[in-house]
Design a protein around this motif. Structure first.
Motif, PDB file in Angstrom:
ATOM      1  N   ASN A  96     -16.151 -10.703  34.203  1.00  0.00           N
ATOM      2  CA  ASN A  96     -15.627 -11.564  33.141  1.00  0.00           C
ATOM      3  C   ASN A  96     -16.655 -12.537  32.585  1.00  0.00           C
ATOM      4  N   GLN A  97     -17.949 -12.252  32.761  1.00  0.00           N
ATOM      5  CA  GLN A  97     -18.957 -13.081  32.109  1.00  0.00           C
ATOM      6  C   GLN A  97     -18.877 -12.864  30.601  1.00  0.00           C
ATOM      7  N   ASP A  98     -19.328 -13.825  29.831  1.00  0.00           N
ATOM      8  CA  ASP A  98     -19.120 -13.811  28.381  1.00  0.00           C
ATOM      9  C   ASP A  98     -19.599 -12.518  27.726  1.00  0.00           C
ATOM     10  N   GLU A  99     -20.797 -12.043  28.072  1.00  0.00           N
ATOM     11  CA  GLU A  99     -21.344 -10.868  27.408  1.00  0.00           C
ATOM     12  C   GLU A  99     -20.655  -9.574  27.827  1.00  0.00           C
ATOM     13  N   ALA A 100     -19.779  -9.656  28.869  1.00  0.00           N
ATOM     14  CA  ALA A 100     -19.090  -8.460  29.361  1.00  0.00           C
ATOM     15  C   ALA A 100     -17.706  -8.305  28.777  1.00  0.00           C
ATOM     16  N   LEU A 101     -17.176  -9.324  28.091  1.00  0.00           N
ATOM     17  CA  LEU A 101     -15.795  -9.286  27.625  1.00  0.00           C
ATOM     18  C   LEU A 101     -15.609  -8.199  26.566  1.00  0.00           C
ATOM     19  N   ILE A 102     -14.503  -7.458  26.686  1.00  0.00           N
ATOM     20  CA  ILE A 102     -14.235  -6.376  25.754  1.00  0.00           C
ATOM     21  C   ILE A 102     -12.789  -6.454  25.278  1.00  0.00           C
ATOM     22  N   THR A 103     -12.460  -5.643  24.285  1.00  0.00           N
ATOM     23  CA  THR A 103     -11.069  -5.432  23.883  1.00  0.00           C
ATOM     24  C   THR A 103     -10.805  -3.937  24.068  1.00  0.00           C
ATOM     25  N   GLU A 104     -10.247  -3.288  23.069  1.00  0.00           N
ATOM     26  CA  GLU A 104     -10.114  -1.839  23.140  1.00  0.00           C
ATOM     27  C   GLU A 104     -11.475  -1.219  22.871  1.00  0.00           C
ATOM     28  N   GLY A 105     -11.674  -0.002  23.372  1.00  0.00           N
ATOM     29  CA  GLY A 105     -12.981   0.597  23.146  1.00  0.00           C
ATOM     30  C   GLY A 105     -12.999   2.086  23.456  1.00  0.00           C
ATOM     31  N   ASN A 106     -13.928   2.777  22.838  1.00  0.00           N
ATOM     32  CA  ASN A 106     -14.164   4.197  23.083  1.00  0.00           C
ATOM     33  C   ASN A 106     -14.999   4.311  24.352  1.00  0.00           C
ATOM     34  N   THR A 107     -14.439   4.911  25.409  1.00  0.00           N
ATOM     35  CA  THR A 107     -15.050   4.855  26.738  1.00  0.00           C
ATOM     36  C   THR A 107     -15.583   6.204  27.180  1.00  0.00           C
ATOM     37  N   THR A 108     -16.780   6.192  27.743  1.00  0.00           N
ATOM     38  CA  THR A 108     -17.369   7.362  28.386  1.00  0.00           C
ATOM     39  C   THR A 108     -17.581   7.044  29.862  1.00  0.00           C
ATOM     40  N   VAL A 109     -17.180   7.975  30.731  1.00  0.00           N
ATOM     41  CA  VAL A 109     -17.263   7.772  32.173  1.00  0.00           C
ATOM     42  C   VAL A 109     -18.229   8.785  32.774  1.00  0.00           C
ATOM     43  N   LYS A 353     -11.177  12.765  29.104  1.00  0.00           N
ATOM     44  CA  LYS A 353     -12.502  12.957  28.528  1.00  0.00           C
ATOM     45  C   LYS A 353     -13.510  13.325  29.608  1.00  0.00           C
ATOM     46  N   ARG A 354     -14.160  14.465  29.418  1.00  0.00           N
ATOM     47  CA  ARG A 354     -15.206  14.943  30.326  1.00  0.00           C
ATOM     48  C   ARG A 354     -14.758  14.927  31.785  1.00  0.00           C
ATOM     49  N   GLY A 355     -13.538  15.391  32.000  1.00  0.00           N
ATOM     50  CA  GLY A 355     -13.044  15.541  33.361  1.00  0.00           C
ATOM     51  C   GLY A 355     -12.429  14.305  33.964  1.00  0.00           C
ATOM     52  N   TYR A 356     -12.184  13.273  33.152  1.00  0.00           N
ATOM     53  CA  TYR A 356     -11.602  12.033  33.663  1.00  0.00           C
ATOM     54  C   TYR A 356     -10.356  11.649  32.876  1.00  0.00           C
ATOM     55  N   TYR A 357      -9.427  11.024  33.585  1.00  0.00           N
ATOM     56  CA  TYR A 357      -8.255  10.360  33.013  1.00  0.00           C
ATOM     57  C   TYR A 357      -8.637   8.883  32.897  1.00  0.00           C
ATOM     58  N   ILE A 358      -8.466   8.282  31.706  1.00  0.00           N
ATOM     59  CA  ILE A 358      -8.980   6.935  31.456  1.00  0.00           C
ATOM     60  C   ILE A 358      -7.913   6.089  30.751  1.00  0.00           C
ATOM     61  N   ILE A 359      -7.619   4.913  31.302  1.00  0.00           N
ATOM     62  CA  ILE A 359      -6.783   3.928  30.609  1.00  0.00           C
ATOM     63  C   ILE A 359      -7.489   2.580  30.651  1.00  0.00           C
ATOM     64  N   GLU A 397      -8.491 -15.548  32.821  1.00  0.00           N
ATOM     65  CA  GLU A 397      -9.890 -15.316  32.488  1.00  0.00           C
ATOM     66  C   GLU A 397     -10.316 -13.880  32.766  1.00  0.00           C
ATOM     67  N   SER A 398      -9.395 -13.059  33.283  1.00  0.00           N
ATOM     68  CA  SER A 398      -9.753 -11.697  33.651  1.00  0.00           C
ATOM     69  C   SER A 398     -10.112 -10.860  32.431  1.00  0.00           C
ATOM     70  N   ASN A 399     -11.130 -10.046  32.597  1.00  0.00           N
ATOM     71  CA  ASN A 399     -11.512  -9.066  31.589  1.00  0.00           C
ATOM     72  C   ASN A 399     -10.592  -7.851  31.735  1.00  0.00           C
ATOM     73  N   ASN A 400     -10.807  -6.827  30.928  1.00  0.00           N
ATOM     74  CA  ASN A 400      -9.947  -5.649  30.977  1.00  0.00           C
ATOM     75  C   ASN A 400     -10.051  -4.929  32.316  1.00  0.00           C
ATOM     76  N   ILE A 401      -8.996  -4.200  32.647  1.00  0.00           N
ATOM     77  CA  ILE A 401      -8.909  -3.487  33.917  1.00  0.00           C
ATOM     78  C   ILE A 401      -8.706  -2.008  33.614  1.00  0.00           C
ATOM     79  N   PHE A 402      -9.557  -1.166  34.181  1.00  0.00           N
ATOM     80  CA  PHE A 402      -9.525   0.263  33.902  1.00  0.00           C
ATOM     81  C   PHE A 402      -8.841   1.034  35.021  1.00  0.00           C
ATOM     82  N   PHE A 403      -8.053   2.036  34.628  1.00  0.00           N
ATOM     83  CA  PHE A 403      -7.584   3.083  35.529  1.00  0.00           C
ATOM     84  C   PHE A 403      -8.424   4.312  35.218  1.00  0.00           C
TER      85      PHE A 403
END
Length: 556
Positions: A96-109, A353-359, A397-403
């Motif tokens: 959750n550092q400032d430069e790490a904060l995100i909203t929605e986004g196109n994700t590659t794993v 995407k590329r063999g992963y389930y992503i939320i 203050e939590s940043n996004n959480i990925f499944f």
């Protein structure tokens, strides 16, 4: 920043695996669930064997076998447990550092990394699979190593220490190492309006799939070397569509064969194809037949299933998914849920995407879903423990959480918790963690944030929200009040109305795709006055979550 790792073990029988005596703020959470094998879910699961056959095989003029789903036969709706679809599962709280904060986004794993293009920020951010922020890669601009509009696809090659970025509308692939140092770009022989890439660094080859436009796109798929020389290509011809950037291209890469399909904004009959590299062709494999007018939809191919994602007009709900078992052609509408986390579903948009389930979950939305699930008196104790672990670590203050789950490729799987890894960056002063979620008595110092939902509305009264004539406020204070009526824009925002009527935690959840308008919308909300929510029992103001749009030009 100091971090520490806590390891715990859990038996397959689901015994309680964790007891904490500290309340810990989420700086970073990383949880791994691994599976073992002992049953066949496709053949052994009664829910699937009792479903009707909703698709049939046919052979086209070229001898290709095509599976066709008959939409009129899709009547049932079932819960589809992720434990039967995945071989492992991660819950990852981003730094959750400032430069790490995100909203929605196109994700590659990849195995060790997450690459996220955040459209609202026009930034491509690289994280470790434990959620540590590593670096931003490239930037928006006109330079040789910059992108002009956005990043449409990316590919991470860990062995070669490379990240490949494909901008939307481009004639080059941007290249960086995993430390964020830009390398020489890979030139493309054609301009790509929207595309997907697979990169073979060792062979210095790239496979490119594009959204083909009539009269301007020569090839729909091609393989080239890093110097831009074409090795083989498939002419666009029958695949070409009218130039329209509302359409999308997908090649999920979730199977050994590379799939290809086009999402048409104007609903039409279409097909899912597979790329045959040896024959240099696209072979049709799956389609859907509607009894009347086609509905808006897109295709997803998984190792053992075809999915049809229906696109409803109301896009703030979970998108309906039709699932067809490739072996039996039985199927239904399915609700994907994390059964090992009590059946929660997470954010409404799911990527395969590329063999992963992503939320990609907003932390506060996930917290609301978890707290609702924890009210279930029949919730299994092991599931309750896992949900409380996540819930107790989510703060404002939590940043996004990925499944993130890895798609299994075999037909045999029994999902069970084996190991949990938790990485923490920040901790609060030590205090006891309650064994069960409870609602404390409301006081003037209470920091609870109420949501605008049925359960909370039984306790609070929304008294007026924006004070005064908010339309007049927007017209008077908007620095873009004269924005062209021919290019209307909307910015959707969520925020917290504090007890004093000020707005905090203002976030863009629907971008106008114009950075300066998004920033202006945030400024306008931050400077507005609101009427706080009132607790019905005490009559005291409390904090509440709110959402509203800002329009350009301002509404009359």
């Amino acid at each position: 920043m100091n971090s520490k790792k806590i390891n715990t073990k859990d038996s397959i029988k689901g015994k309680q695996f964790l007891q904490y005596h500290k309340q810990i703020a989420l700086g970073l959470i990383f949880i791994t669930f691994t599976s073992c094998s002992d049953k066949n879910d496709s053949d052994g699961n009664d829910k699937w064997t009792k479903l009707p056959i909703i698709a049939f095989n046919s052979t086209d003029s070229q001898g290709n076998t095509v599976v066709t789903c008959d939409y009129s036969l899709v009547k049932d709706t079932i819960d589809f447990e992720l434990s039967s679809l995945l071989s492992d599962f991660d819950v990852i709280g981003l730094s959750n550092q400032d430069e790490a904060l995100i909203t929605e986004g196109n994700t590659t794993v990849s195995e060790k990394y997450l690459g996220i293009y955040v459209s609202q920020l026009s930034e491509y951010k690289l994280f470790s699979r434990k959620g540590d922020f590593i670096t931003n890669i490239s930037s928006k601009g006109q330079g040789v190593n910059e992108f002009s509009i956005s990043i449409y696809d990316s590919y991470i090659d860990e062995i070669a220490n490379r990240v490949y970025l494909l901008p939307m509308v481009t004639n080059k692939i941007l290249v960086s190492d995993l430390q964020g140092n830009m390398q020489d770009p890979i030139q493309l022989p054609y301009t790509v309006p929207k595309g997907r890439i697979i990169v073979n660094t060792s062979e210095k080859e790239v496979t490119v799939m594009v959204l083909p436009f009539k009269e301007s796109t020569l090839s729909v798929v091609w393989k080239q070397d890093f110097e831009g020389n074409i090795i083989q290509e498939i002419p666009a011809q029958q695949f070409a569509v009218q130039p329209d950037y509302s359409n999308e291209i997908d090649c999920g890469q979730n199977t050994t064969a590379m799939s290809f399909s086009i999402f048409h904004w104007d609903a039409t009959i279409d097909t899912l194809y597979r790329y045959n590299e040896i024959k240099n062709g696209l072979s049709p494999v799956f389609t859907v037949r509607f009894p009347d007018t086609p509905l808006q939809h897109e295709y997803i191919e998984l190792p053992h299933y075809y999915l049809i994602r229906m696109i409803p007009e109301n896009q703030s709900v979970h998108y309906p998914l039709i699932c067809i078992d490739k072996k039996t052609l039985r199927g239904a509408f399915v609700r994907l849920n994390a059964d090992f986390l009590g059946g929660i579903r997470g954010a409404y948009w799911i990527d395969f995407k590329r063999g992963y389930y992503i939320i990609n979950n907003y932390a506060y939305n996930l917290k609301e879903e978890i707290e609702n699930k924890l009210k279930d008196q029949h919730l299994d104790q092991s599931h309750r423990d896992r949900l409380e672990l996540i819930n107790n670590n989510i703060t404002e203050e939590s940043n996004n959480i990925f499944f993130i789950g890895r798609l299994r490729t075999d037909m045999i799987s029994s999902f069970a918790v084996h190991d949990i890894n938790i990485y923490l960056q920040e901790t609060l002063p030590e205090r006891e963690t309650p064994s069960k979620v409870s609602t404390p008595a409301i006081t003037l110092d209470d920091d609870r944030v109420y949501g605008v939902k049925m359960d909370d509305l039984k306790e609070i009264r929304i008294t007026g929200s924006p004070k005064g004539d908010f339309k007049e406020y927007f017209k008077t204070n908007n620095i873009y009040k004269d924005w062209s009526d021919n290019d209307k824009k909307e910015v959707g925002l969520t925020f917290v109305i504090e007890k004093d009527g000020s707005a905090s935690n203002v976030k863009v959840n629907k971008s106008s795709e114009n950075e300066k308008l998004d920033k202006e919308a945030v400024r306008l909300i931050q400077n507005m006055e609101f009427s706080p929510a009132i607790h019905l029992e005490t009559g005291k103001p409390v904090r509440s979550r709110f959402a509203m749009p800002v329009f350009f030009p301002p509404q009359e």
